[in-house]
Structures are given as C-alpha cells and as structure tokens.
Design a protein around this motif. Structure first.
Motif, PDB file in Angstrom:
ATOM      1  N   ALA A 117       0.850  -1.188   0.000  1.00 26.90           N
ATOM      2  CA  ALA A 117       0.000   0.000   0.000  1.00 26.90           C
ATOM      3  C   ALA A 117       0.875   1.224   0.000  1.00 26.90           C
ATOM      4  N   GLU A 118       0.349   2.276  -0.579  1.00 33.82           N
ATOM      5  CA  GLU A 118       1.030   3.558  -0.543  1.00 33.82           C
ATOM      6  C   GLU A 118       0.007   4.667  -0.373  1.00 33.82           C
ATOM      7  N   ARG A 119       0.534   5.796   0.070  1.00 31.13           N
ATOM      8  CA  ARG A 119      -0.305   6.984   0.226  1.00 31.13           C
ATOM      9  C   ARG A 119       0.500   8.174  -0.279  1.00 31.13           C
ATOM     10  N   THR A 120      -0.138   8.986  -1.073  1.00 30.29           N
ATOM     11  CA  THR A 120       0.555  10.131  -1.665  1.00 30.29           C
ATOM     12  C   THR A 120      -0.148  11.424  -1.297  1.00 30.29           C
ATOM     13  N   GLY A 121       0.668  12.477  -1.101  1.00 32.35           N
ATOM     14  CA  GLY A 121       0.115  13.793  -0.806  1.00 32.35           C
ATOM     15  C   GLY A 121      -0.661  13.833   0.492  1.00 32.35           C
ATOM     16  N   GLY A 122      -0.412  12.864   1.362  1.00 32.19           N
ATOM     17  CA  GLY A 122      -1.151  12.817   2.619  1.00 32.19           C
ATOM     18  C   GLY A 122      -2.633  12.622   2.430  1.00 32.19           C
ATOM     19  N   SER A 123      -3.008  12.103   1.250  1.00 33.70           N
ATOM     20  CA  SER A 123      -4.427  11.971   0.963  1.00 33.70           C
ATOM     21  C   SER A 123      -4.740  10.570   0.457  1.00 33.70           C
ATOM     22  N   VAL A 124      -4.859  10.405  -0.844  1.00 34.22           N
ATOM     23  CA  VAL A 124      -5.324   9.147  -1.440  1.00 34.22           C
ATOM     24  C   VAL A 124      -4.351   8.005  -1.149  1.00 34.22           C
ATOM     25  N   SER A 125      -4.945   6.848  -0.877  1.00 36.86           N
ATOM     26  CA  SER A 125      -4.154   5.644  -0.653  1.00 36.86           C
ATOM     27  C   SER A 125      -4.596   4.555  -1.618  1.00 36.86           C
ATOM     28  N   THR A 126      -3.634   3.743  -2.014  1.00 32.11           N
ATOM     29  CA  THR A 126      -3.909   2.608  -2.887  1.00 32.11           C
ATOM     30  C   THR A 126      -3.377   1.344  -2.231  1.00 32.11           C
ATOM     31  N   LEU A 127      -4.251   0.337  -2.153  1.00 31.47           N
ATOM     32  CA  LEU A 127      -3.859  -0.994  -1.671  1.00 31.47           C
ATOM     33  C   LEU A 127      -3.759  -1.894  -2.898  1.00 31.47           C
ATOM     34  N   THR A 128      -2.600  -2.498  -3.084  1.00 29.50           N
ATOM     35  CA  THR A 128      -2.369  -3.357  -4.243  1.00 29.50           C
ATOM     36  C   THR A 128      -2.186  -4.797  -3.786  1.00 29.50           C
ATOM     37  N   ILE A 129      -2.907  -5.696  -4.442  1.00 32.37           N
ATOM     38  CA  ILE A 129      -2.743  -7.130  -4.184  1.00 32.37           C
ATOM     39  C   ILE A 129      -2.256  -7.758  -5.480  1.00 32.37           C
ATOM     40  N   GLN A 130      -1.080  -8.354  -5.414  1.00 30.66           N
ATOM     41  CA  GLN A 130      -0.520  -8.992  -6.599  1.00 30.66           C
ATOM     42  C   GLN A 130      -0.855 -10.481  -6.590  1.00 30.66           C
ATOM     43  N   ARG A 131      -0.985 -11.023  -7.800  1.00 32.65           N
ATOM     44  CA  ARG A 131      -1.198 -12.474  -7.954  1.00 32.65           C
ATOM     45  C   ARG A 131      -2.299 -12.945  -6.988  1.00 32.65           C
ATOM     46  N   THR A 132      -3.483 -12.384  -7.143  1.00 30.33           N
ATOM     47  CA  THR A 132      -4.569 -12.648  -6.198  1.00 30.33           C
ATOM     48  C   THR A 132      -4.861 -14.138  -6.059  1.00 30.33           C
ATOM     49  N   GLN A 133      -5.257 -14.514  -4.851  1.00 32.60           N
ATOM     50  CA  GLN A 133      -5.647 -15.878  -4.513  1.00 32.60           C
ATOM     51  C   GLN A 133      -7.094 -15.852  -4.023  1.00 32.60           C
ATOM     52  N   GLN A 134      -7.734 -17.001  -4.022  1.00 31.13           N
ATOM     53  CA  GLN A 134      -9.142 -17.050  -3.601  1.00 31.13           C
ATOM     54  C   GLN A 134      -9.306 -16.623  -2.140  1.00 31.13           C
ATOM     55  N   GLU A 135      -8.298 -16.889  -1.317  1.00 34.02           N
ATOM     56  CA  GLU A 135      -8.424 -16.501   0.089  1.00 34.02           C
ATOM     57  C   GLU A 135      -8.339 -14.990   0.282  1.00 34.02           C
ATOM     58  N   ASP A 136      -8.016 -14.247  -0.785  1.00 36.18           N
ATOM     59  CA  ASP A 136      -8.002 -12.786  -0.693  1.00 36.18           C
ATOM     60  C   ASP A 136      -9.411 -12.207  -0.803  1.00 36.18           C
ATOM     61  N   SER A 137     -10.372 -13.032  -1.172  1.00 35.50           N
ATOM     62  CA  SER A 137     -11.753 -12.563  -1.301  1.00 35.50           C
ATOM     63  C   SER A 137     -12.250 -12.065   0.046  1.00 35.50           C
ATOM     64  N   ALA A 138     -12.695 -10.824   0.088  1.00 36.99           N
ATOM     65  CA  ALA A 138     -13.137 -10.193   1.338  1.00 36.99           C
ATOM     66  C   ALA A 138     -13.635  -8.792   0.999  1.00 36.99           C
ATOM     67  N   VAL A 139     -14.143  -8.115   2.008  1.00 42.17           N
ATOM     68  CA  VAL A 139     -14.434  -6.689   1.880  1.00 42.17           C
ATOM     69  C   VAL A 139     -13.257  -5.929   2.469  1.00 42.17           C
ATOM     70  N   TYR A 140     -12.696  -5.039   1.683  1.00 41.06           N
ATOM     71  CA  TYR A 140     -11.547  -4.234   2.124  1.00 41.06           C
ATOM     72  C   TYR A 140     -12.070  -2.854   2.498  1.00 41.06           C
ATOM     73  N   LEU A 141     -11.897  -2.517   3.755  1.00 42.09           N
ATOM     74  CA  LEU A 141     -12.418  -1.259   4.299  1.00 42.09           C
ATOM     75  C   LEU A 141     -11.271  -0.296   4.579  1.00 42.09           C
ATOM     76  N   CYS A 142     -11.488   0.936   4.216  1.00 44.31           N
ATOM     77  CA  CYS A 142     -10.546   2.005   4.513  1.00 44.31           C
ATOM     78  C   CYS A 142     -11.210   2.916   5.546  1.00 44.31           C
TER      79      CYS A 142
END
Lengths: 113, 111
Positions: A67-92
C-alpha cells in the motif's frame, strides 16, 4: 470530501491477476487505515498511515500485499497475484482525532474466481 | 495474545432494552469503541470509553470496567432499524490508533 470514498465498490478478478483498491479519506484526516473483513470474521487490521508514511504495516498478510499513500491523501492498496483466500471486503478508514473513532468508507468487495 | 469476545447473535423485541457484552484480553489498552454495521454497509461509530463508567448518548449507552476487561453496549427503546451487527473494538496503543475488533454481535429486532 464529506466522507471516506472507496473505489471500486465491487471487483471480481481472476486468480493470479493484480488488483488496485483506492481510498480517498476525509480532507484533513492525517491517519488512514486499511482493514479486511472476511465472512464470519472480525475486521482484520492491515496497515496504518500517518501522512505518507506507514509506521505500522504489521497486518499485511504476505508480500503480495502493498500500500502507498501520496500527498497525505489518497491511498492505494495493491494485491498482486490474487488468490481465492483474498476474497473479502476491504475497508478504509480515516481519523482526525482519536476521541471520535474512525470514519469508514463503504468498502470494496473483492471476489477472486 | 489479543482476544475480544462477544456473543454471535441476539434477538430482542421492538421497544425493549438489550445489553451486548464484550470481554477483552489485550496486550495494552487505550480505549474501547462500539460500532454499528448494517448488512452490506460500512461500520459507523457509536461510542468510546477510555475511563471506567457509563457513557450515555441518547438511546445508546456504553459501560467500561478496565479491571475486569469488560464492556457492554446498552440499547434502549429498540427500533426495527437497530437490527444490525455491533462491533466491539479495543485500541491497544496510543501511537498507531490500531484497533482489534471482535467478530461482532448480530442483533435482530422483532416486531
């Protein structure tokens, strides 16, 4: 903005693909958090940002997650090579003052097929 | 380890009072929070306790006993719209504001 905005609201991806989840916190909130909520599980902490730095990334489950955050504002969460166990609700969530708790976004429902 | 326990499910009648308990064992304590989460929606903040005692906000009250590692959320004059999951969360350090969440209590309010 008036609230915490997350996009996309829903994402279906094939196993092995990379995905990016975006969070736009409330203006002026310096603290930003990512959590994951799986079916029947409590919210699981992933990472905390204060400004652009991440003093606590202890909850990231593997090196496929970043994950990264730029300008003290927007953040991006990156998941590479997704797996089925990554299925979920991601809350910020973002926070200005600890006495008032977090304000959560509506989440991104990720389904890996 | 870190552990937060809440009942999985509760049922109550419209107009009644319900108490949702939460017990915690954590490596530190810097506040206990209650959140409400309707199905498919984001959790919304309800209450915060950092000192022992009762905090009241309208129909909702929350109690904390730090020596017992115990909190409860009290909902009065239940309404149908109170049907939701109620999440107990403990903040364990004052630095990162990271929370440990319980799995939530699903409350059903019946007419």
């Amino acid at each position: 903005g008036a609230g915490v905005s997350q996009s996309p609201s829903n994402k279906v991806t094939e196993k092995g693909k990379d995905v990016e989840l975006r969070c736009d916190p409330i203006s002026g909130h310096t603290a930003l958090y990512w959590y994951r909520q799986s079916l029947g599980q409590g919210l699981e902490f992933l990472i905390y940002f204060q400004g652009n730095s991440a003093p606590d990334k202890s909850g990231l489950p593997s090196d496929r997650f970043s994950a990264e955050r730029t300008g003290g504002s927007v953040s991006t969460l990156t998941i590479q090579r997704t797996q089925q166990e990554d299925s979920a609700v991601y809350l910020c969530a973002s926070s200005r003052d600890s006495h008032y708790g977090y304000t959560f976004g509506s989440g991104t429902r990720l389904t890996v097929v | 380890g870190q552990n937060i326990d809440q009942p999985t499910e509760m049922t109550a009648t419209e107009g009644a009072i319900v108490q949702i308990n939460c017990t915690y064992q954590t490596s530190g304590f810097n506040g206990l929070f209650w959140y409400q989460q309707h199905a498919g929606e984001a959790p919304t903040f309800l209450s915060y306790n950092v000192l022992d005692g009762l905090e009241e906000k309208g129909r909702f009250s929350s109690f904390l006993s730090r020596s017992k590692g115990y909190s409860y959320l009290l909902l009065k004059e239940l309404q149908m719209k109170d049907s939701a999951s109620y999440l107990c969360a403990v903040r364990t350090t004052s630095g990162t504001y990271k929370y440990i969440f319980g799995t939530g209590t699903r409350l059903k309010v019946l007419a």
